[in-house]
Write a protein that holds these residues in place. Structure first.
Motif, PDB file in Angstrom:
ATOM      1  N   GLU A 184       0.844  -1.196   0.000  1.00 38.88           N
ATOM      2  CA  GLU A 184       0.000   0.000   0.000  1.00 38.88           C
ATOM      3  C   GLU A 184       0.873   1.237   0.000  1.00 38.88           C
ATOM      4  N   PRO A 185       0.340   2.363  -0.504  1.00 37.52           N
ATOM      5  CA  PRO A 185       1.133   3.599  -0.550  1.00 37.52           C
ATOM      6  C   PRO A 185       1.474   4.086   0.851  1.00 37.52           C
ATOM      7  N   ARG A 186       2.545   4.885   0.927  1.00 36.50           N
ATOM      8  CA  ARG A 186       2.889   5.557   2.174  1.00 36.50           C
ATOM      9  C   ARG A 186       2.576   7.044   2.035  1.00 36.50           C
ATOM     10  N   VAL A 187       2.132   7.626   3.138  1.00 34.71           N
ATOM     11  CA  VAL A 187       1.685   9.014   3.117  1.00 34.71           C
ATOM     12  C   VAL A 187       2.406   9.798   4.199  1.00 34.71           C
ATOM     13  N   ALA A 188       2.552  11.099   3.990  1.00 29.45           N
ATOM     14  CA  ALA A 188       3.067  12.003   5.019  1.00 29.45           C
ATOM     15  C   ALA A 188       1.886  12.529   5.811  1.00 29.45           C
ATOM     16  N   VAL A 189       1.973  12.420   7.128  1.00 30.38           N
ATOM     17  CA  VAL A 189       0.924  12.934   8.001  1.00 30.38           C
ATOM     18  C   VAL A 189       1.392  14.285   8.540  1.00 30.38           C
ATOM     19  N   LEU A 190       0.564  15.316   8.333  1.00 27.21           N
ATOM     20  CA  LEU A 190       0.952  16.699   8.582  1.00 27.21           C
ATOM     21  C   LEU A 190      -0.113  17.402   9.412  1.00 27.21           C
ATOM     22  N   PRO A 191       0.242  18.504  10.097  1.00 30.29           N
ATOM     23  CA  PRO A 191      -0.793  19.324  10.738  1.00 30.29           C
ATOM     24  C   PRO A 191      -1.750  19.869   9.679  1.00 30.29           C
ATOM     25  N   ALA A 192      -2.995  20.081  10.052  1.00 29.44           N
ATOM     26  CA  ALA A 192      -4.004  20.528   9.082  1.00 29.44           C
ATOM     27  C   ALA A 192      -3.643  21.862   8.446  1.00 29.44           C
ATOM     28  N   ASP A 193      -2.866  22.709   9.140  1.00 26.91           N
ATOM     29  CA  ASP A 193      -2.484  24.014   8.594  1.00 26.91           C
ATOM     30  C   ASP A 193      -1.081  24.022   7.999  1.00 26.91           C
ATOM     31  N   HIS A 194      -0.520  22.866   7.733  1.00 23.81           N
ATOM     32  CA  HIS A 194       0.834  22.775   7.178  1.00 23.81           C
ATOM     33  C   HIS A 194       0.870  23.326   5.754  1.00 23.81           C
ATOM     34  N   ARG A 195       2.022  23.835   5.338  1.00 23.64           N
ATOM     35  CA  ARG A 195       2.185  24.407   4.001  1.00 23.64           C
ATOM     36  C   ARG A 195       1.906  23.410   2.884  1.00 23.64           C
TER      37      ARG A 195
END
Length: 285
Positions: free
Chosen positions: A161-172
């Motif tokens: 399965e793909p890998r994803v970056a988990v970021l804050p909702a207000d991240h650039r």
């Protein structure tokens, strides 16, 4: 010559503590007793395991090798005791380990339906213990995510399965359809860098020696709490990220790193028909 497992346990305690006093406290024995046991082990093996002076205790080359070999041997002995004990008590059970984000219900239910007399248990694991639970006998099989040390294991691929970056909702980068791993070069990764070698090889903080106050975490929940507060990012398999959906974080596919491989693992020496049956069910489902 037969190696005494008790002496091996004593040796591992000293090797991990590198201090005879702390190791004796950990083992709940007197320090002179521990020292005698280590000397006896050295006499039996005809090698010196520790180099000691008044200030420190260090492993010799022979000690380093014994430590590498002793840990899996002790884990195997403990697993053997667990399985034999279960058999002696007549327990008819089967235990499945699983990593966060992986849903194992279908295979567990299918095995239970085929064997109504069987109690099928599940155990949640993490990056640090996903294969150790197999080696020490806590589970019969475990759903794992690569990479892991596969020595002594049978590993059967199930899916990727793909890998994803988990970021804050207000991240650039929030809101983008995909990103490249280079987009995260200036970020702090809230996990062991070896888990994302593509980031490790370009990370600004590793290249220039920047000290980051927030460390690395193995539990998904801990990582996500720190992501939400803007203290770093994490790279997760897609199923894990979607399982832990929350409004203050987002995930974005990283397009230029390999997918995560999900496999089923069990101890290579086991010949249990139930393990073979469960593996076939896991593959089919």
């Amino acid at each position: 010559m037969d190696v005494d497992l008790r002496k091996l346990r004593y040796f591992v305690a000293v090797a991990e503590e590198l201090h005879f006093g702390r190791a004796a406290e950990r083992l709940h024995i007197a320090q002179p007793v521990l020292s005698r046991q280590i000397r006896a082990l050295e006499d039996e093996l005809k090698v010196q395991l520790f180099a000691r002076d008044r200030r420190r205790t260090e492993l010799t080359a022979a000690g380093e090798q014994l430590l590498a070999d002793a840990r899996p041997l002790l884990a195997g002995a403990n697993a053997l005791r667990l399985r034999v004990g279960r058999a002696a008590r007549g327990q008819n059970s089967f235990t499945v380990g699983f990593m966060p984000g992986l849903i194992v219900t279908a295979a567990v239910r299918a095995l239970s339906d085929r064997h109504p007399e069987l109690t099928v248990n599940v155990v949640r694991t993490n990056w640090d213990d996903q294969v150790e639970v197999v080696r020490d006998g806590r589970v019969d099989v475990s759903y794992i995510r690569l990479p892991v040390d596969q020595s002594g294991l049978t590993v059967r691929p199930l899916m990727s399965e793909p890998r994803v970056a988990v970021l804050p909702a207000d991240h650039r980068l929030a809101g983008k359809e995909t990103i490249a791993i280079a987009d995260l070069a200036d970020e702090h990764l809230l996990q062991n860098p070896d888990a994302v070698p593509e980031w490790r090889d370009i990370a600004t903080e590793l290249r220039d020696g920047t000290r980051v106050a927030v460390g690395h975490f193995s539990a998904v929940e801990e990582k996500l709490e720190h992501v939400a507060t803007g203290r770093g990012v994490t790279v997760l398999p897609l199923s894990t990220a979607t399982f832990y959906t929350r409004p203050d974080i987002v995930h974005v596919t990283v397009r230029d790193i390999p997918p995560n491989q999900v496999c089923l693992a069990w101890e290579a020496g086991r010949r249990s028909p139930l393990i073979r049956e469960f593996a076939a069910l896991a593959e089919s489902l």
